[in-house]
Design a protein around this motif. Structure first.
Motif, PDB file in Angstrom:
ATOM      1  N   ASP A 101       0.811  -1.218   0.000  1.00 18.15           N
ATOM      2  CA  ASP A 101       0.000   0.000   0.000  1.00 18.15           C
ATOM      3  C   ASP A 101       0.844   1.267   0.000  1.00 18.15           C
ATOM      4  O   ASP A 101       0.368   2.326  -0.349  1.00 18.15           O
ATOM      5  CB  ASP A 101      -0.945   0.018   1.207  1.00 18.15           C
ATOM      6  CG  ASP A 101      -2.154  -0.879   1.010  1.00 18.15           C
ATOM      7  OD1 ASP A 101      -2.463  -1.194  -0.157  1.00 18.15           O
ATOM      8  OD2 ASP A 101      -2.775  -1.259   2.009  1.00 18.15           O
ATOM      9  N   ASN A 102       2.104   1.151   0.383  1.00 18.38           N
ATOM     10  CA  ASN A 102       2.989   2.299   0.443  1.00 18.38           C
ATOM     11  C   ASN A 102       3.699   2.558  -0.882  1.00 18.38           C
ATOM     12  O   ASN A 102       4.326   3.594  -1.052  1.00 18.38           O
ATOM     13  CB  ASN A 102       4.020   2.072   1.562  1.00 18.38           C
ATOM     14  CG  ASN A 102       4.681   3.345   2.010  1.00 18.38           C
ATOM     15  OD1 ASN A 102       4.080   4.413   1.941  1.00 18.38           O
ATOM     16  ND2 ASN A 102       5.911   3.234   2.445  1.00 18.38           N
ATOM     17  N   ALA A 103       3.600   1.632  -1.839  1.00 18.26           N
ATOM     18  CA  ALA A 103       4.328   1.766  -3.108  1.00 18.26           C
ATOM     19  C   ALA A 103       3.910   3.021  -3.862  1.00 18.26           C
ATOM     20  O   ALA A 103       4.757   3.741  -4.398  1.00 18.26           O
ATOM     21  CB  ALA A 103       4.134   0.533  -3.979  1.00 18.26           C
ATOM     22  N   GLY A 104       2.625   3.319  -3.927  1.00 16.53           N
ATOM     23  CA  GLY A 104       2.160   4.517  -4.605  1.00 16.53           C
ATOM     24  C   GLY A 104       2.704   5.773  -3.944  1.00 16.53           C
ATOM     25  O   GLY A 104       3.132   6.714  -4.617  1.00 16.53           O
TER      26      GLY A 104
ATOM     27  N   SER B 254       0.955   6.740 -14.015  1.00 21.04           N
ATOM     28  CA  SER B 254       0.250   5.461 -13.830  1.00 21.04           C
ATOM     29  C   SER B 254       1.089   4.566 -12.942  1.00 21.04           C
ATOM     30  O   SER B 254       2.317   4.603 -12.964  1.00 21.04           O
ATOM     31  CB  SER B 254      -0.031   4.767 -15.170  1.00 21.04           C
ATOM     32  OG  SER B 254       1.142   4.207 -15.719  1.00 21.04           O
ATOM     33  N   ASN B 255       0.396   3.784 -12.149  1.00 22.32           N
ATOM     34  CA  ASN B 255       1.045   2.843 -11.239  1.00 22.32           C
ATOM     35  C   ASN B 255       0.539   1.444 -11.573  1.00 22.32           C
ATOM     36  O   ASN B 255      -0.589   1.102 -11.269  1.00 22.32           O
ATOM     37  CB  ASN B 255       0.722   3.221  -9.789  1.00 22.32           C
ATOM     38  CG  ASN B 255       1.439   2.358  -8.776  1.00 22.32           C
ATOM     39  OD1 ASN B 255       2.201   1.463  -9.124  1.00 22.32           O
ATOM     40  ND2 ASN B 255       1.188   2.630  -7.506  1.00 22.32           N
TER      41      ASN B 255
ATOM     42  N   ILE C 173       6.477  -5.973  -3.802  1.00 19.05           N
ATOM     43  CA  ILE C 173       6.218  -7.167  -2.993  1.00 19.05           C
ATOM     44  C   ILE C 173       7.543  -7.852  -2.652  1.00 19.05           C
ATOM     45  O   ILE C 173       7.827  -8.128  -1.499  1.00 19.05           O
ATOM     46  CB  ILE C 173       5.286  -8.153  -3.734  1.00 19.05           C
ATOM     47  CG1 ILE C 173       3.950  -7.472  -4.055  1.00 19.05           C
ATOM     48  CG2 ILE C 173       5.052  -9.408  -2.891  1.00 19.05           C
ATOM     49  CD1 ILE C 173       3.076  -8.249  -5.011  1.00 19.05           C
ATOM     50  N   ARG C 174       8.342  -8.115  -3.693  1.00 22.46           N
ATOM     51  CA  ARG C 174       9.649  -8.758  -3.530  1.00 22.46           C
ATOM     52  C   ARG C 174      10.732  -7.840  -4.097  1.00 22.46           C
ATOM     53  O   ARG C 174      10.470  -7.044  -4.999  1.00 22.46           O
ATOM     54  CB  ARG C 174       9.678 -10.101  -4.269  1.00 22.46           C
ATOM     55  CG  ARG C 174       8.784 -11.172  -3.647  1.00 22.46           C
ATOM     56  CD  ARG C 174       8.784 -12.462  -4.457  1.00 22.46           C
ATOM     57  NE  ARG C 174       8.260 -12.288  -5.816  1.00 22.46           N
ATOM     58  CZ  ARG C 174       6.980 -12.194  -6.131  1.00 22.46           C
ATOM     59  NH1 ARG C 174       6.068 -12.245  -5.198  1.00 22.46           N
ATOM     60  NH2 ARG C 174       6.595 -12.049  -7.380  1.00 22.46           N
TER      61      ARG C 174
END
Length: 192
Positions: free
Chosen positions: A18-21, A99-100, A173-174
């Motif tokens: 959830d923190n990636a954006g 865009s994500n 994620i990885r």
């Protein structure tokens, strides 16, 4: 209608950080001034749009009217448009297109076509920021072809219409499973 058009097959199908954006948007802030106009492609549930709207005049878009309607029920004053990321049928101009993990649904040929349209709707010296899953393979996910991209494949697709600002692997994620690219619209008119 493609499978990803269905609300039940939105971003929630894929386990994400959830923190990636927020991390991507923080990087974008080093290149894009507050108050700039921004178009998000494939906004899905609107997580990133909510963050982007805190700093920018953000417009959300998606290919699914159902997803747009769902967001409008929560945020009725939101600026949203129904758009196909490949054709981008709009006359509006933006200082940034973001865009994500959306454009991986395009083949390299389609991504190049989308970049032509993005160039058209970007203001002079506008910025693009897109993230992708990292790799050199293609897979079928819910009957949607997903293309993974590397630095090399993205560099081959970028035209001379854009100046490369950054290209970087990161972790969603990885370790090293994702890559983002930051581009600036070139002032030189070169055909793709």
């Amino acid at each position: 209608m493609d499978d990803y058009d269905q609300p039940e097959n939105s971003d929630d199908d894929i386990p994400i950080n959830d923190n990636a954006g927020a991390q991507l948007i923080q990087k974008l802030k080093t290149y894009l001034a507050p108050g700039a106009s921004l178009l998000e492609l494939g906004m899905g549930s609107g997580k990133d749009l909510n963050l982007l709207s805190q700093s920018y005049v953000a417009t959300g878009s998606d290919y699914s009217q159902d997803l747009l309607d769902c967001y409008l029920r929560r945020f009725p004053k939101a600026d949203l448009i129904l758009l196909n990321a490949l054709t981008l049928q709009t006359v509006r101009k933006f200082d940034c297109i973001y865009s994500n993990k959306v454009l991986y649904q395009l083949t390299p040929f389609e991504l190049k076509k989308s970049l032509v349209q993005q160039h058209r709707i970007l203001s002079d010296k506008g910025i693009l920021m897109h993230s992708f899953w990292y790799g050199s393979h293609v897979e079928d996910f819910h009957d949607t072809i997903c293309t993974y991209y590397t630095e090399q494949t993205l560099n081959e697709i970028i035209s001379k219409r854009f100046e490369l600002l950054e290209i970087q692997k990161y972790q969603e994620i990885r370790k090293g499973d994702s890559i983002y690219i930051l581009l600036r619209k070139s002032t030189h008119a070169v055909h793709l």
